[in-house]
Design an enzyme around this catalytic site. Structure first.
Site, PDB file in Angstrom:
ATOM      1  N   ALA A  61      15.517  30.941 -56.344  1.00 24.88           N
ATOM      2  CA  ALA A  61      16.881  30.828 -55.826  1.00 24.88           C
ATOM      3  C   ALA A  61      17.368  32.160 -55.261  1.00 24.88           C
ATOM      4  O   ALA A  61      17.052  33.230 -55.796  1.00 24.88           O
ATOM      5  CB  ALA A  61      17.826  30.358 -56.931  1.00 24.88           C
ATOM      6  N   GLY A  62      18.120  32.082 -54.186  1.00 21.09           N
ATOM      7  CA  GLY A  62      18.674  33.304 -53.618  1.00 21.09           C
ATOM      8  C   GLY A  62      19.594  33.023 -52.448  1.00 21.09           C
ATOM      9  O   GLY A  62      19.539  31.959 -51.832  1.00 21.09           O
TER      10      GLY A  62
ATOM     11  N   TYR B 278      20.946  42.616 -50.835  1.00 18.33           N
ATOM     12  CA  TYR B 278      19.757  41.763 -50.946  1.00 18.33           C
ATOM     13  C   TYR B 278      18.512  42.585 -51.285  1.00 18.33           C
ATOM     14  O   TYR B 278      17.724  42.215 -52.170  1.00 18.33           O
ATOM     15  CB  TYR B 278      19.570  41.020 -49.618  1.00 18.33           C
ATOM     16  CG  TYR B 278      18.432  40.030 -49.584  1.00 18.33           C
ATOM     17  CD1 TYR B 278      18.580  38.750 -50.115  1.00 18.33           C
ATOM     18  CD2 TYR B 278      17.214  40.362 -48.989  1.00 18.33           C
ATOM     19  CE1 TYR B 278      17.548  37.830 -50.063  1.00 18.33           C
ATOM     20  CE2 TYR B 278      16.177  39.450 -48.929  1.00 18.33           C
ATOM     21  CZ  TYR B 278      16.347  38.188 -49.463  1.00 18.33           C
ATOM     22  OH  TYR B 278      15.308  37.282 -49.410  1.00 18.33           O
TER      23      TYR B 278
ATOM     24  N   ASP C 144      24.872  39.356 -45.487  1.00 18.66           N
ATOM     25  CA  ASP C 144      24.466  40.567 -44.779  1.00 18.66           C
ATOM     26  C   ASP C 144      25.648  41.265 -44.110  1.00 18.66           C
ATOM     27  O   ASP C 144      26.383  40.661 -43.323  1.00 18.66           O
ATOM     28  CB  ASP C 144      23.420  40.223 -43.706  1.00 18.66           C
ATOM     29  CG  ASP C 144      22.119  39.707 -44.299  1.00 18.66           C
ATOM     30  OD1 ASP C 144      21.980  39.740 -45.538  1.00 18.66           O
ATOM     31  OD2 ASP C 144      21.246  39.283 -43.520  1.00 18.66           O
TER      32      ASP C 144
ATOM     33  N   GLY D 222      21.700  46.242 -43.090  1.00 23.75           N
ATOM     34  CA  GLY D 222      22.681  45.232 -43.453  1.00 23.75           C
ATOM     35  C   GLY D 222      22.356  44.451 -44.707  1.00 23.75           C
ATOM     36  O   GLY D 222      23.051  43.482 -45.021  1.00 23.75           O
TER      37      GLY D 222
ATOM     38  N   GLY E 151      15.464  24.201 -51.035  1.00 26.32           N
ATOM     39  CA  GLY E 151      15.371  24.928 -49.773  1.00 26.32           C
ATOM     40  C   GLY E 151      14.003  24.788 -49.139  1.00 26.32           C
ATOM     41  O   GLY E 151      13.122  24.091 -49.657  1.00 26.32           O
TER      42      GLY E 151
ATOM     43  N   VAL F  15      22.971  29.319 -60.786  1.00 28.48           N
ATOM     44  CA  VAL F  15      22.019  30.182 -61.488  1.00 28.48           C
ATOM     45  C   VAL F  15      22.543  31.597 -61.698  1.00 28.48           C
ATOM     46  O   VAL F  15      21.909  32.390 -62.407  1.00 28.48           O
ATOM     47  CB  VAL F  15      20.656  30.213 -60.767  1.00 28.48           C
ATOM     48  CG1 VAL F  15      19.964  28.863 -60.862  1.00 28.48           C
ATOM     49  CG2 VAL F  15      20.806  30.668 -59.319  1.00 28.48           C
TER      50      VAL F  15
END
Length: 247
Positions: free
Chosen positions: A89-90, A153, A94, A149, A13, A62
């Protein structure tokens, strides 16, 4: 000592690429994980080679502990050591909590927080064996201040802080440091998808320095935490957000 190895999850990314490049500049051998569904792997690798950087790319979901174990074993088989782990990583999904489904919750917790547990657990023994290691967890300003939202996360990113502190206590005697980096809004592809009106009227006015951060600025901080000079810093959460949230 052999050349050190850094493993960056989500390394393909915008921020992950910047971290890989900066650590490569600092002399590390670079390994990176990517999602099995990432169709840009070969183009990304070619672009890095054009820049003079070879990367060992390992496909891994992952959120899956067994996949993390296999990824770590692959890196160890090819490089013989892992000195630095950057848990980068993520994903986001939302929605306001009233509209958020259970799948939205578990997908984000899996990719953003379960991955930190799994990847770190599997690299600890090699780090303990060499009496040196760096674990760097990439969180978010929204893990500190929350965001509409983003209950899933924000919860995952906030969870990193408790993980960092507890693990830092456990492994300090082994020469391993554990820290969290909490970036604000960066000029990456994901942020570029934010509607222009939202960016101009809500996000930028909330950043005192008046601009987005760059992945390279965060990568510079990660490089410091990965260095020998950062040996006295552990259990910390370092904000790099242009003043958007001060704590």
């Amino acid at each position: 000592m052999s050349k050190q190895v850094a493993l960056v999850t989500g390394g393909l990314g915008g921020l992950g690429t910047a971290v890989c490049r900066r650590l490569h500049q600092e002399g590390f051998i670079i390994a990176a994980t990517c999602s099995p569904s990432n169709g840009q792997r070969h183009a990304w690798l070619a672009a890095q080679r054009d820049e003079g950087m070879d990367v060992l790319v390992v496909e891994a979901d992952v959120a899956d502990d067994s996949a993390c174990a296999r990824a770590v074993q692959r890196v160890l088989a090819e490089t013989k050591r892992i000195d630095v782990l950057v848990n980068n990583a993520g994903i986001t999904r939302d929605r306001s909590l009233r509209k958020m489904g259970v799948d939205d919750w578990h997908a984000v917790m899996g990719a953003n927080l379960d991955s930190v547990f799994s990847m770190t657990r599997h690299v600890l023994e090699p780090m303990i064996g060499q009496s040196w290691g760096r674990v760097i967890n990439i969180s978010s300003v929204n893990g500190q201040q929350g965001a509409f939202g983003q209950a899933n996360y924000a919860a995952a990113k906030a969870g990193m802080h408790g993980f960092t502190k507890a693990l830092a206590l456990e492994v300090a005697r082994h020469g391993i440091t554990v820290n969290t980096v909490s970036p604000g809004y960066l000029a990456t592809r994901m942020v570029s998808e934010v509607p222009e009106k939202v960016m101009k009227e809500r996000i930028l006015p909330a950043i005192p320095v008046g601009r987005l951060g760059t992945p390279e600025e965060v990568a510079g901080l990660v490089a410091y935490l990965a260095s020998e000079q950062a040996g006295f810093m552990t259990g910390a959460n370092i904000a790099i957000n242009g003043g958007q949230h001060m704590c």
